[in-house]
Design an enzyme around this catalytic site. Structure first.
Site, PDB file in Angstrom:
ATOM      1  N   LYS A   2      32.023  25.993  58.213  1.00  0.00           N
ATOM      2  CA  LYS A   2      31.528  26.003  59.601  1.00  0.00           C
ATOM      3  C   LYS A   2      32.560  26.632  60.536  1.00  0.00           C
ATOM      4  CE  LYS A   2      28.915  21.718  58.985  1.00  0.00           C
ATOM      5  NZ  LYS A   2      27.523  22.135  58.880  1.00  0.00           N
ATOM      6  N   ASP A  58      34.525  12.475  62.191  1.00  0.00           N
ATOM      7  CA  ASP A  58      33.882  13.644  61.601  1.00  0.00           C
ATOM      8  C   ASP A  58      34.069  14.804  62.578  1.00  0.00           C
ATOM      9  OD1 ASP A  58      32.260  15.618  60.678  1.00  0.00           O
ATOM     10  OD2 ASP A  58      30.452  14.382  60.490  1.00  0.00           O
ATOM     11  N   GLN A  63      31.877  19.540  63.740  1.00  0.00           N
ATOM     12  CA  GLN A  63      31.366  20.391  64.830  1.00  0.00           C
ATOM     13  C   GLN A  63      32.366  20.541  65.961  1.00  0.00           C
ATOM     14  OE1 GLN A  63      28.760  22.150  64.431  1.00  0.00           O
ATOM     15  NE2 GLN A  63      27.603  21.102  62.834  1.00  0.00           N
ATOM     16  N   HIS A  91      26.001  12.348  61.450  1.00  0.00           N
ATOM     17  CA  HIS A  91      25.370  13.112  60.361  1.00  0.00           C
ATOM     18  C   HIS A  91      25.287  12.165  59.162  1.00  0.00           C
ATOM     19  CE1 HIS A  91      25.228  16.095  57.109  1.00  0.00           C
ATOM     20  NE2 HIS A  91      24.899  17.000  58.003  1.00  0.00           N
ATOM     21  N   CYS A 125      19.910  16.352  59.369  1.00  0.00           N
ATOM     22  CA  CYS A 125      20.659  15.315  58.642  1.00  0.00           C
ATOM     23  C   CYS A 125      21.198  14.252  59.603  1.00  0.00           C
ATOM     24  CB  CYS A 125      21.810  15.899  57.815  1.00  0.00           C
ATOM     25  SG  CYS A 125      21.287  17.124  56.633  1.00  0.00           S
TER      26      CYS A 125
END
Ligand SMILES: Cc1ncc(COP(=O)(O)O)c(C=O)c1O
Length: 414
Positions: free
Chosen positions: A222, A196, A199, A119, A362
């Site tokens: 999220k 990261d 997700q 991202h 993104c």
């Protein structure tokens, strides 16, 4: 709808109220009542500036904020609570690492490996860090199915390697990376891994010690928590060495005209008034996820993805981006429809009250690498149902015919 689906949906006021089939969970999730109530409880019963007052309200607010940190540390199995820094979101967490760790560790000639599937939040900050420090960014490309070859990583690392920046799950393909294996390769080369987890953390259990990650970033919004609260996990020995990111109130030990000393982590990295209501909302979201349980969450979500994936594969002109198996897609499927722009696709879905996302999400470098400029993305959450996936598939089957493609007319009318 099953009884358990009905029960879960009843916990989310907007899911209950809205007619929308919400399949944009990769962008942000809806919030359960327990999270909304906890935020209200904070403002109704204990609001005061945490860490700044000696009166009862401020002490309570401080204790509640610090308790949220303990719950968050346990949730990802951090070794020490001081390894949890509250930020605004994953983007701020990653900027913190690139500025602060970058300032401490990077110099001209060093190399930072960045996966092409990042991202922009884990891509652009490294480009800027390399501009500031003279370190070089080296790109780690994926295969056409979005997977990363560990041998390729072994080829990329060398004595100049300082950092690997990579996601745990791609926000485009839903591809899950082998973070423990990547961590071991980068550690052997003498570097660190910055993960990261935006997700992955909402969908599967995370153990930062078992995976041996050095930094992990994720966003509350999220994972059923409010917007405006995020987390940076960092190993304490690294946080101790890093300079602050932002300067101001509550991040110091002592300040005089002659000399400044900074607080220990995590407070060194939390300048200014903190988002205590957000931290309590995050705590409630973690408790909610823990109550439902990752085994139920992941069984539910992978079942929905399998249903969608299998159905999509049977629709002519629909191309799924990424892996060839449903199990390659963790909560997310991005796709194209031949001859129809993703914005038109998502507009048709929107007209049917189905929320999807269109564009490059993104992650423009990944789209360029895979040879598509944009895609449409569906992403599931704990409250989605098989019925909603069937609705999604029904609309997807009709898209080309609605756009005037005669060959699909019969298919549409069936
Ligand atoms: C993989 C990934 N990383 C980072 C982000 C940025 O999250 P935020 O906007 O909450 O900082 C997102 C959000 O879409 C994401 O999907």
């Amino acid at each position: 709808m099953t009884e358990s689906e009905r029960k879960i949906r009843a916990e989310f006021p907007l899911i209950e109220k809205s007619r929308c089939v919400y399949l944009d969970n990769g962008a942000t999730t809806q919030k359960p009542g327990c999270v909304l109530e906890e935020i209200n409880r904070y403002y109704e019963t204990m609001n005061a500036n945490p860490m700044r007052g000696l009166y009862e309200l401020s002490v309570e607010a401080t204790e509640a904020y610090e308790n949220a940190r303990v719950i968050t540390a346990n949730f990802i199995n951090a070794k020490d609570v001081s390894e949890i820094i509250f930020t605004r979101n994953a983007t701020e967490s990653l900027n913190l690492v690139t500025y602060s760790y970058g300032a401490f560790a990077l110099k001209p000639g060093d190399e930072v490996i960045v996966s092409v599937a990042e991202h922009h939040s884990n891509f652009l900050p490294w480009i800027e860090a390399s501009r500031r420090t003279g370190a070089k960014v080296v790109y780690y490309d994926c295969a056409p199915d979005g997977s990363f070859d560990l041998d390729e990583l072994k080829r990329l690392v060398n004595s100049h390697t300082k950092v690997l920046a990579v996601n745990a799950v791609s926000n485009v393909t839903g591809q899950k990376n082998d973070i423990p294996a990547m961590a071991s390769i980068i550690h052997e080369a003498g570097g660190i891994i910055v993960v990261d987890g935006s997700q992955s953390v909402p969908h599967e259990s995370t153990d930062v010690q078992a995976a041996d990650v050095d930094f992990l970033a994720f966003s509350g919004h999220k994972m059923y928590a409010p917007m405006g609260i995020g987390v940076l996990y960092g190993k304490r020995e690294l946080l101790d060495k890093m300079p602050p990111f932002l300067y101001g109130g509550e991040m110091i030990e002592t300040v005089s005209k002659e000399r400044v000393t900074y607080a220990a982590p995590p407070h060194k990295f939390e300048a200014g008034t903190v988002n205590a209501g957000g931290a309590l909302g995050l705590k409630a979201a973690i408790e909610y996820i823990t109550k439902v349980g990752f085994s139920q969450i992941s069984a539910k979500e992978s079942g929905l993805i399998k249903l969608a994936f299998d159905g999509m594969q049977e629709i002519p002109h629909v191309k799924i981006i990424g892996g060839a198996e449903a199990s390659d897609h963790h909560g997310i499927i991005s796709f194209t429809v031949d001859g129809v722009h993703p914005h038109d696709v998502s507009e048709i879905f929107a007209a049917e009250n189905i929320a999807l996302r269109a564009g490059h999400h993104c992650a423009e470098p990944l789209h360029r690498h895979l040879g598509v400029m944009s895609t449409t993305r569906m992403s599931v959450g704990v409250y989605n149902t098989c019925g909603e996936i069937e609705q999604f598939l029904d609309v997807l089957r009709s898209i080309r015919a609605r756009m005037g493609y005669k060959d699909d007319r019969q298919y549409f009318l069936q």
